[in-house]
Motif scaffolding. Structure first.
Motif, mmCIF file in Angstrom:
data_model
loop_
_atom_site.group_PDB
_atom_site.id
_atom_site.type_symbol
_atom_site.label_atom_id
_atom_site.label_comp_id
_atom_site.label_asym_id
_atom_site.label_seq_id
_atom_site.Cartn_x
_atom_site.Cartn_y
_atom_site.Cartn_z
ATOM 1 N N PRO A 28 0.807 -1.221 0.000
ATOM 2 C CA PRO A 28 0.000 0.000 0.000
ATOM 3 C C PRO A 28 0.841 1.272 0.000
ATOM 4 C CG PRO A 28 -0.047 -1.034 2.151
ATOM 5 C CD PRO A 28 0.669 -1.980 1.232
ATOM 6 N N ASP A 29 2.106 1.165 0.392
ATOM 7 C CA ASP A 29 2.989 2.337 0.432
ATOM 8 C C ASP A 29 4.020 2.330 -0.698
ATOM 9 O OD1 ASP A 29 1.630 3.162 2.697
ATOM 10 O OD2 ASP A 29 3.081 2.288 4.078
ATOM 11 N N ALA A 30 3.688 1.684 -1.799
ATOM 12 C CA ALA A 30 4.644 1.534 -2.903
ATOM 13 C C ALA A 30 5.116 2.865 -3.476
ATOM 14 C CB ALA A 30 4.029 0.679 -4.012
ATOM 15 N N VAL A 31 4.367 3.921 -3.290
ATOM 16 C CA VAL A 31 4.728 5.231 -3.836
ATOM 17 C C VAL A 31 5.806 5.925 -2.992
ATOM 18 C CG1 VAL A 31 2.975 6.602 -2.618
ATOM 19 C CG2 VAL A 31 3.697 7.273 -4.916
ATOM 20 N N ILE A 32 6.013 5.445 -1.777
ATOM 21 C CA ILE A 32 6.982 6.079 -0.887
ATOM 22 C C ILE A 32 8.399 5.887 -1.434
ATOM 23 C CG2 ILE A 32 8.020 5.962 1.423
ATOM 24 C CD1 ILE A 32 5.224 5.323 2.498
ATOM 25 N N GLY A 33 9.152 6.985 -1.463
ATOM 26 C CA GLY A 33 10.523 6.956 -1.953
ATOM 27 C C GLY A 33 10.907 8.302 -2.519
ATOM 28 N N VAL A 34 12.044 8.348 -3.191
ATOM 29 C CA VAL A 34 12.524 9.581 -3.825
ATOM 30 C C VAL A 34 12.380 9.426 -5.329
ATOM 31 C CG1 VAL A 34 14.501 11.112 -4.169
ATOM 32 C CG2 VAL A 34 14.096 10.097 -1.917
ATOM 33 N N TRP A 35 11.781 10.446 -5.956
ATOM 34 C CA TRP A 35 11.444 10.409 -7.384
ATOM 35 C C TRP A 35 12.036 11.617 -8.090
ATOM 36 C CZ3 TRP A 35 8.615 6.246 -9.087
ATOM 37 C CH2 TRP A 35 8.010 5.468 -8.102
ATOM 38 N N LYS A 36 12.618 11.382 -9.276
ATOM 39 C CA LYS A 36 13.144 12.484 -10.109
ATOM 40 C C LYS A 36 12.080 12.858 -11.125
ATOM 41 C CE LYS A 36 17.475 12.839 -11.428
ATOM 42 N NZ LYS A 36 18.754 12.629 -12.166
ATOM 43 N N ASN A 37 11.841 14.167 -11.271
ATOM 44 C CA ASN A 37 10.821 14.619 -12.220
ATOM 45 C C ASN A 37 11.270 14.357 -13.659
ATOM 46 O OD1 ASN A 37 12.612 16.701 -12.858
ATOM 47 N ND2 ASN A 37 11.361 18.308 -11.971
ATOM 48 N N GLU A 39 11.795 16.270 -16.210
ATOM 49 C CA GLU A 39 12.821 17.166 -16.755
ATOM 50 C C GLU A 39 14.200 16.880 -16.181
ATOM 51 O OE1 GLU A 39 11.200 20.918 -15.503
ATOM 52 O OE2 GLU A 39 10.231 21.241 -17.437
ATOM 53 N N GLY A 40 14.237 16.170 -15.059
ATOM 54 C CA GLY A 40 15.501 15.893 -14.394
ATOM 55 C C GLY A 40 16.024 17.070 -13.592
ATOM 56 N N THR A 41 15.139 18.031 -13.298
ATOM 57 C CA THR A 41 15.568 19.244 -12.592
ATOM 58 C C THR A 41 15.366 19.177 -11.087
ATOM 59 O OG1 THR A 41 13.405 20.234 -12.997
ATOM 60 C CG2 THR A 41 15.164 20.722 -14.590
ATOM 61 N N GLY A 42 14.633 18.167 -10.618
ATOM 62 C CA GLY A 42 14.383 18.083 -9.184
ATOM 63 C C GLY A 42 13.998 16.685 -8.756
ATOM 64 N N MET A 43 14.142 16.447 -7.453
ATOM 65 C CA MET A 43 13.701 15.184 -6.865
ATOM 66 C C MET A 43 12.787 15.496 -5.690
ATOM 67 S SD MET A 43 16.974 12.687 -6.739
ATOM 68 C CE MET A 43 18.226 12.750 -8.005
ATOM 69 N N VAL A 44 11.758 14.672 -5.574
ATOM 70 C CA VAL A 44 10.765 14.822 -4.514
ATOM 71 C C VAL A 44 10.723 13.530 -3.710
ATOM 72 C CG1 VAL A 44 8.295 15.109 -4.042
ATOM 73 C CG2 VAL A 44 9.379 16.461 -5.844
ATOM 74 N N GLN A 45 10.763 13.679 -2.399
ATOM 75 C CA GLN A 45 10.605 12.536 -1.513
ATOM 76 C C GLN A 45 9.133 12.445 -1.132
ATOM 77 O OE1 GLN A 45 12.234 12.961 2.418
ATOM 78 N NE2 GLN A 45 12.278 10.759 2.749
ATOM 79 N N ILE A 46 8.512 11.315 -1.474
ATOM 80 C CA ILE A 46 7.119 11.081 -1.111
ATOM 81 C C ILE A 46 7.108 10.246 0.170
ATOM 82 C CG2 ILE A 46 4.926 10.032 -1.806
ATOM 83 C CD1 ILE A 46 5.645 10.742 -4.701
ATOM 84 N N TYR A 47 6.300 10.671 1.125
ATOM 85 C CA TYR A 47 6.236 10.009 2.419
ATOM 86 C C TYR A 47 4.788 9.997 2.898
ATOM 87 C CZ TYR A 47 6.367 14.924 3.805
ATOM 88 O OH TYR A 47 6.103 16.270 3.909
ATOM 89 N N LYS A 48 4.557 9.250 3.951
ATOM 90 C CA LYS A 48 3.204 9.107 4.491
ATOM 91 C C LYS A 48 3.153 9.747 5.871
ATOM 92 C CE LYS A 48 -0.362 5.576 5.072
ATOM 93 N NZ LYS A 48 -0.633 4.133 4.996
ATOM 94 N N ARG A 49 2.098 10.515 6.095
ATOM 95 C CA ARG A 49 1.825 11.102 7.405
ATOM 96 C C ARG A 49 0.372 10.775 7.731
ATOM 97 N NH1 ARG A 49 1.649 17.107 7.216
ATOM 98 N NH2 ARG A 49 3.621 16.834 6.167
#
Length: 153
Positions: A28-37, A39-49
């Motif tokens: 259920p938390d498969a989306v959690i992790g660090v993802w590069k957009n 364009e390759g200009t940024g990375m977003v860490q997805i987490y659960k709260r």
């Protein structure tokens, strides 16, 4: 001896057959992790709260202004937030998982233009995330394909 060996091989074959037909439970938390957009200009860490999913900017290809100072949220419509650093900025909020590989009812903030959009995410495979930002209905939006960089620990 031969009979015992054949029985053992038959048992191993049976166990292997059963093991390959049992599918792993969905994460259920498969989306959690660090993802590069895309364009390759940024990375977003997805987490659960709690029971919602959020994201924050953890890496920028261009992290600093020409004068060496960290880039800030200069396009934010709220003047009081324009000095906030982009790195560490929570730009994804309140996603709810609605299917095994789909999260909806979230918001995504684009610091390039200071706009907030409705957003949904779809995991197309373990390392590919389609992020769709839109205004109003999903039909009128744009999808960016993100790639996993670091898996959930």
């Amino acid at each position: 001896m031969l009979k015992r060996l054949l029985s053992f091989l038959l048992l191993v074959g049976l166990l292997l057959t059963v093991a390959t037909t049992i599918q792993a439970a969905p994460n259920p938390d498969a989306v959690i992790g660090v993802w590069k957009n895309g364009e390759g200009t940024g990375m977003v860490q997805i987490y659960k709260r709690g029971d919602k999913y959020y994201g924050r900017i953890v890496w920028l290809k261009v992290a600093n202004n020409p004068d060496g100072t960290p880039r800030t949220d200069v396009n934010n419509p709220d003047e009081t937030k324009r000095k906030n650093k982009l790195k560490g900025l929570e730009n994804m909020r309140e996603f709810t998982q609605i299917e095994e590989s789909k999260w909806e009812n979230g918001k995504i903030y684009d610091p390039k233009n200071g706009s907030d959009y409705s957003c949904e995410m779809t995991l197309t495979d373990p390392n590919t995330l389609e992020v769709r930002g839109f205004i109003g209905v999903s039909l009128f939006g744009r999808t960016d394909v993100w790639k996993r960089q670091i898996a959930k620990k």
